[in-house]
Design an enzyme around this catalytic site. Sequence first.
Site, PDB file in Angstrom:
ATOM      1  N   PHE A 164       0.818  -1.221   0.000  1.00 33.06           N
ATOM      2  CA  PHE A 164       0.000   0.000   0.000  1.00 33.06           C
ATOM      3  C   PHE A 164       0.845   1.261   0.000  1.00 33.06           C
ATOM      4  O   PHE A 164       0.366   2.331  -0.381  1.00 33.06           O
ATOM      5  CB  PHE A 164      -0.949   0.001   1.213  1.00 33.06           C
ATOM      6  CG  PHE A 164      -0.305   0.449   2.503  1.00 33.06           C
ATOM      7  CD1 PHE A 164      -0.143   1.803   2.794  1.00 33.06           C
ATOM      8  CD2 PHE A 164       0.166  -0.475   3.426  1.00 33.06           C
ATOM      9  CE1 PHE A 164       0.457   2.226   3.982  1.00 33.06           C
ATOM     10  CE2 PHE A 164       0.771  -0.061   4.609  1.00 33.06           C
ATOM     11  CZ  PHE A 164       0.926   1.292   4.884  1.00 33.06           C
ATOM     12  N   LYS A 188      -1.096  -7.147  -9.243  1.00 32.22           N
ATOM     13  CA  LYS A 188      -2.063  -7.270  -8.143  1.00 32.22           C
ATOM     14  C   LYS A 188      -1.671  -6.198  -7.136  1.00 32.22           C
ATOM     15  O   LYS A 188      -0.825  -6.418  -6.276  1.00 32.22           O
ATOM     16  CB  LYS A 188      -1.977  -8.669  -7.528  1.00 32.22           C
ATOM     17  CG  LYS A 188      -3.255  -9.169  -6.829  1.00 32.22           C
ATOM     18  CD  LYS A 188      -3.797  -8.275  -5.746  1.00 32.22           C
ATOM     19  CE  LYS A 188      -3.062  -8.382  -4.436  1.00 32.22           C
ATOM     20  NZ  LYS A 188      -3.557  -7.381  -3.439  1.00 32.22           N
ATOM     21  N   GLU A 191      -4.900  -3.722  -2.040  1.00 30.46           N
ATOM     22  CA  GLU A 191      -6.355  -3.486  -2.025  1.00 30.46           C
ATOM     23  C   GLU A 191      -6.707  -2.222  -1.243  1.00 30.46           C
ATOM     24  O   GLU A 191      -7.845  -1.776  -1.264  1.00 30.46           O
ATOM     25  CB  GLU A 191      -7.077  -4.712  -1.442  1.00 30.46           C
ATOM     26  CG  GLU A 191      -6.805  -5.017   0.028  1.00 30.46           C
ATOM     27  CD  GLU A 191      -5.499  -5.781   0.275  1.00 30.46           C
ATOM     28  OE1 GLU A 191      -4.561  -5.673  -0.530  1.00 30.46           O
ATOM     29  OE2 GLU A 191      -5.423  -6.469   1.323  1.00 30.46           O
ATOM     30  N   SER A 241       5.320  -6.879   3.356  1.00 29.28           N
ATOM     31  CA  SER A 241       5.849  -7.177   4.687  1.00 29.28           C
ATOM     32  C   SER A 241       6.622  -8.509   4.677  1.00 29.28           C
ATOM     33  O   SER A 241       6.409  -9.361   3.809  1.00 29.28           O
ATOM     34  CB  SER A 241       4.705  -7.244   5.687  1.00 29.28           C
ATOM     35  OG  SER A 241       3.807  -8.264   5.317  1.00 29.28           O
ATOM     36  N   CYS A 296       9.397   1.817   3.518  1.00 31.20           N
ATOM     37  CA  CYS A 296      10.282   0.701   3.871  1.00 31.20           C
ATOM     38  C   CYS A 296      11.710   1.189   4.092  1.00 31.20           C
ATOM     39  O   CYS A 296      12.535   0.479   4.642  1.00 31.20           O
ATOM     40  CB  CYS A 296      10.276  -0.351   2.784  1.00 31.20           C
ATOM     41  SG  CYS A 296      10.967   0.268   1.260  1.00 31.20           S
ATOM     42  N   GLU A 395       8.762  -3.824  13.239  1.00 25.61           N
ATOM     43  CA  GLU A 395       8.694  -2.761  12.236  1.00 25.61           C
ATOM     44  C   GLU A 395       7.393  -2.013  12.498  1.00 25.61           C
ATOM     45  O   GLU A 395       6.310  -2.485  12.152  1.00 25.61           O
ATOM     46  CB  GLU A 395       8.675  -3.347  10.825  1.00 25.61           C
ATOM     47  CG  GLU A 395       8.608  -2.259   9.770  1.00 25.61           C
ATOM     48  CD  GLU A 395       8.326  -2.762   8.364  1.00 25.61           C
ATOM     49  OE1 GLU A 395       7.616  -3.756   8.203  1.00 25.61           O
ATOM     50  OE2 GLU A 395       8.835  -2.123   7.425  1.00 25.61           O
TER      51      GLU A 395
END
Length: 510
Positions: A164, A188, A191, A241, A296, A395
């Site tokens: 995301f 993909k 969402e 992740s 990240c 994290e």
Amino acid sequence: MTELAHAPADARREGITRISHWIGGRIVPGQSGRSGPVYNPAIGEQTGAVDFASVEEVDRAVQTAREAFPAWRAWSLSKRTDLMFRIRQLVHEHKEELAAILTAEHGKVLSDAAGEVQRGLEVLEHVCGIPTLLRGDYSEQASTGIDVYSIRQPLGVVAGITPFNFPAMVPMWMWGPALACGNAFILKPSEKDPSASLRVAELLKEAGVPDGVFNVVHGDKVAVDAILEHPGINAVSFVGSTPIAKYIYENAAKNGKRVQALGGAKNHMVVLPDADIDMAADAAVSAAYGSAGERCMAVSVVVTVGDAGDKLVEAIKQRLPNVKIGPGMESDSEMGPLITREHRDKVASYVETARDQGATVVADGRELDVDGDGFFLGVSLLDEVKPDMDAYRDEIFGPVLSVVRADTYDEAVKLVNENPYGNGVAIFTRDGGAVRRFQFEVEAGMVGVNVPIPVPVAYYSFGGWKSSLFGESHIYGPEGINFYTRGKVVTSRWPDPATSKVDLGFPQTR
Ligand code: NAD
């Protein structure tokens, strides 16, 4: 909003935009009856409903891509280069529009969203040089009358599964090189903020990408598992992740696919006593709280050495009241909301836990006062954090910066190297010898020297070590080109009437 018989219930509500798949060069409404909510995090309201693909819908996208692939891979390099330039130009022209879509669904501020599109554009610019990047080697007279040369060819249909936090840039890291190399692509996207991928699909069509070469299927684990298991997909790129990256790596590999899976991070910034403290404090604040810490490559731990600690904590603390938090669409906002209410609350819980576990809460982001239901959280600074505390181990992926005090350089490096993640790391110092030693011994894939977020430029490759990357290949740059192609070596002899004779011996190289 498109009203359709099969529209999931929440997609039929007033003011909710339905977000569907893109297959074969057009919008294809989902038929599974399943969907997920998409929010505007700045106001805390649902604005969209994204269709979740079934196994059959993923299969349809794969079949469409497979049908498009043979003609696409036969395009000449010069024709494909021309197309990549057009794609680059269109994305460039729509940068602000794309940034606004990102801000509306992700929440990051507009300038940051535009920066994200820009970094993606740089990858597209790099692959405009695809004829050079795909150039092979040629060895004339490798043996008498025999020449050997190498070529790189596309894999076929490849898929990208993305997170995301960079809804435009990370997909560009994948589809840019993949298409330039001649593959058909299935994306993909996350969402949580899926709309940018559809606008990009329209731009790719407008640029001239043949129908079926670029497809988007939305969804959750069902769609991801269908990708991992589909025999018609040759390779999978994943960014997200660490637990899911590991799952993707193991399952894609088990099903015979080439796979690169980039995972989470816990990026450290080591500050030596001789560092420019103002520069280090500016860098720490920018890299810890930019994009609300949902990067990240965000710095989430500052490791101070010796007497750098007190000075740096004070300098960071002084800067925090000036961080302007507000809706990403407002031009003076520097930090927007978090992606969901649940994530905001989870991030906030780390502050309380850190206090319970003995850390000093220098700034508490929960004290932020904002109007409305947006998923906002202020900036938090934790001092005296120890490696066994949750705030250090996890994290957090939010605007929480931990400071760990170390007595020596060796202690600081040991801490970094013992951490299970190894994405980015930075050192702040004026000592060239210390830097040289640091880059030699630190266990991370991307190192910054007085640079807090060392995301490599597009003509190098991006990737971490340890639990931040599963698979051998980093993403974009030279490693991206290798990932999306496979090598072939041709050993060739042409009849030469003057030397031709029957020889039953094993071919010799000398
Ligand atoms: P995530 O792992 O939850 O989701 C990533 C993708 O995996 C999404 O498309 C999602 O739909 C899918 N997914 C989620 N759960 C799944 C499951 N159980 N089975 C199959 N698929 C599943 O990650 P996120 O929350 O979207 O993104 C944030 C994470 O991504 C952070 O950990 C961050 O560090 C990481 N990240 C890493 C990099 C990098 O380059 N290393 C870059 C950006 C983000």
